[in-house]
Design a protein around this motif. Structure first.
Motif, PDB file in Angstrom:
ATOM      1  N   GLN A 171     -11.386  28.777  25.122  1.00  0.00           N
ATOM      2  CA  GLN A 171     -11.937  28.685  26.475  1.00  0.00           C
ATOM      3  C   GLN A 171     -12.513  30.020  26.937  1.00  0.00           C
ATOM      4  N   GLN A 172     -11.845  31.102  26.598  1.00  0.00           N
ATOM      5  CA  GLN A 172     -12.288  32.428  27.047  1.00  0.00           C
ATOM      6  C   GLN A 172     -13.507  32.914  26.267  1.00  0.00           C
ATOM      7  N   ASP A 173     -13.444  32.810  24.930  1.00  0.00           N
ATOM      8  CA  ASP A 173     -14.447  33.457  24.079  1.00  0.00           C
ATOM      9  C   ASP A 173     -15.309  32.499  23.257  1.00  0.00           C
ATOM     10  N   GLY A 174     -15.044  31.218  23.332  1.00  0.00           N
ATOM     11  CA  GLY A 174     -15.775  30.259  22.504  1.00  0.00           C
ATOM     12  C   GLY A 174     -15.206  30.238  21.088  1.00  0.00           C
ATOM     13  N   TRP A 175     -15.778  29.393  20.249  1.00  0.00           N
ATOM     14  CA  TRP A 175     -15.269  29.250  18.880  1.00  0.00           C
ATOM     15  C   TRP A 175     -15.433  30.516  18.069  1.00  0.00           C
ATOM     16  N   GLY A 176     -16.389  31.344  18.407  1.00  0.00           N
ATOM     17  CA  GLY A 176     -16.597  32.597  17.693  1.00  0.00           C
ATOM     18  C   GLY A 176     -15.501  33.624  17.953  1.00  0.00           C
TER      19      GLY A 176
END
Length: 57
Positions: free
Chosen positions: A27-32
C-alpha cells in the motif's frame, strides 16, 4: 518487446500479501517496494494453493 502480463490477478496478489504480512508495504510503496524474499514467498504460497486445488480434483 512489451512487458509481460502477470499470471496472478491483482486481487489474488493482495490477498497473498495480506496473508504473508506485507500488504502495508504494498500500500505504501507499490509492488516495487517489496523485497525479493517477500516476492518469492508470495510465489511459493501461490504454488502451494494451486497444488492443493489440483489434489482436490
Amino acid at each position: 518487446m512489451g512487458r509481460r502480463r502477470g499470471v496472478m490477478s491483482e486481487h489474488f496478489k493482495e490477498e497473498l500479501a495480506k496473508e504473508l504480512g506485507f500488504y502495508n508495504k504494498v500500500q505504501q510503496d507499490g509492488w516495487g517496494g517489496i523485497t525479493s524474499k517477500d516476492a518469492g514467498n508470495m510465489v511459493k504460497r501461490a504454488v502451494q494453493i494451486a497444488q492443493g486445488k489440483l489434489k482436490q480434483n
